[in-house]
Design an enzyme around this catalytic site. Structure first.
Site, PDB file in Angstrom:
ATOM      1  N   GLU A  11       7.033  -2.998  -5.938  1.00 18.22           N
ATOM      2  CA  GLU A  11       7.012  -1.928  -5.557  1.00 18.22           C
ATOM      3  C   GLU A  11       8.054  -2.498  -4.365  1.00 18.22           C
ATOM      4  OE1 GLU A  11       5.798  -0.746  -2.765  1.00 18.22           O
ATOM      5  OE2 GLU A  11       4.224  -0.945  -3.333  1.00 18.22           O
ATOM      6  N   ARG A  64      -1.856  -9.674   5.381  1.00 19.27           N
ATOM      7  CA  ARG A  64      -0.759  -9.608   4.812  1.00 19.27           C
ATOM      8  C   ARG A  64       0.496  -8.477   4.876  1.00 19.27           C
ATOM      9  NH1 ARG A  64       0.902  -6.897   0.043  1.00 19.27           N
ATOM     10  NH2 ARG A  64      -0.756  -6.622  -1.452  1.00 19.27           N
ATOM     11  N   ASN A  93       3.242  -5.358   3.761  1.00 19.73           N
ATOM     12  CA  ASN A  93       2.840  -4.495   2.638  1.00 19.73           C
ATOM     13  C   ASN A  93       4.256  -3.815   3.157  1.00 19.73           C
ATOM     14  OD1 ASN A  93       1.486  -3.814   0.098  1.00 19.73           O
ATOM     15  ND2 ASN A  93       1.028  -1.775   1.242  1.00 19.73           N
ATOM     16  N   ASP A  98       0.430   5.816  -2.358  1.00 15.86           N
ATOM     17  CA  ASP A  98       0.958   4.928  -1.913  1.00 15.86           C
ATOM     18  C   ASP A  98       2.477   4.573  -1.607  1.00 15.86           C
ATOM     19  OD1 ASP A  98       2.109   2.221  -2.101  1.00 15.86           O
ATOM     20  OD2 ASP A  98       1.141   1.784  -3.651  1.00 15.86           O
TER      21      ASP A  98
HETATM   22 CA    CA Z   1       2.254   0.215  -2.035  1.00 19.70          CA
END
Ligand code: CA
Length: 297
Positions: free
Chosen positions: A23, A106, A108, A204
């Protein structure tokens, strides 16, 4: 309108991985190197294109995103909040806790704006809808809540004229846009720019090019897509992995689109079908991006 399906696009495996959840790719234009994270493994990777090895820093907890600082070093969105990372010493210092009252959440995805503020959101580990938020770390290290009731806070980008902020809450299956006040770091007037159809996967991470077109990574979508500023679908680039997580512009001309992916949750049978899951891919594109904004705190 013609949608370009770029099956012939030049797609390479840049770094084989495999990452559990690769990521937050970010190009360090001063060093000429790519950084990215592996969220659940709590790793920050740095790699110079062409090098055989990757240098890795262990954060000690999940890390959702990383960004460069103007003074050197890194700013990161770790599980517990905003942290300063010193790559020389390997030190990770929590600067500001975020949602300390929500231990199942959490941090991101995150990114810096042009003024050097660092924006990052949160999510519940079980992806419980509405449990997260979006936060802004200002250069004086104060934290502001930008949005609450977010499900899976993900991609962020700003238009080249700095008047629009784009944002993805993945469970909404939408790329949203806000009016952006660059001077004050405020957003207003949220509306959907792109509704991503279910069959295409979940939006995303995102990146924006110098023409103001958005590249959108599609989790479970086997592809990245390019959308015009009016929301029109311009191009689809198929990729050899299902779980595509994010992308950023790199390389000497900022025309190498580096794309991260995830191997997390895949069965042995899945992995036989997509042996490159968890790799970082490189896609050669026509329109360059801009250098990544750096944290000014
Ligand atoms: Ca992501």
């Amino acid at each position: 309108m013609t949608i370009r399906r770029e099956d012939a696009a030049i797609v390479e495996v840049a770094v084989a991985g495999p990452a559990e959840v690769g990521e937050s790719p970010v190009w360090d234009d001063i060093a000429g190197e790519l950084l990215w994270v592996d969220i659940p493994a709590g790793l920050i990777h740095r790699w110079r294109p062409g090098a055989a090895t990757v240098s890795t820093l262990r954060v000690g907890q999940p890390v959702g995103a990383v960004a460069l600082s103007r003074t050197g070093g890194l700013i990161a969105a770790v599980r517990d909040g905003f942290a300063a990372v010193d790559e020389e010493t390997g030190t990770v210092e929590l600067l500001r806790a975020v949602e300390a009252d929500r231990p199942d959440n959490r941090m991101n995805d995150g990114k810096c704006d042009s003024a050097g503020r660092f924006w990052a959101g949160t999510m519940a580990e079980d992806e419980r809808p509405g449990a997260g938020g979006l936060y802004r770390l200002d250069v004086d290290l104060s934290v502001s809540t930008v949005l609450s009731g977010v499900s899976v806070s993900n991609g962020l980008a700003w238009s080249p004229d700095d008047r629009t902020m784009y944002y993805v809450d993945s469970l909404e299956r939408s790329v949203d846009r806000f009016d952006f006040d660059a001077e004050r770091g405020r957003v207003a007037n949220r509306r959907s720019l792109v509704a991503v159809e279910v069959a295409a996967g979940m939006p995303d991470g995102i990146a924006i090019d110098s023409a103001g077109h958005l590249w959108v990574a599609l989790w479970d979508g086997w592809a990245i897509r390019r959308y015009a500023p009016n929301g029109g679908l311009d191009a689809i680039v198929p990729l050899p992995a299902a779980q595509i997580t994010s992308c950023t512009f790199g390389g000497p001309d900022l025309r190498d689109l580096y794309v991260t992916s995830a191997a997390s949750g895949l069965s042995a049978a899945d992995l036989r079908l997509q042996p490159h899951a968890g790799a970082v891919f490189r896609v050669r594109v026509d329109v360059p991006g801009a250098p990544a904004a750096r944290f000014a705190g």
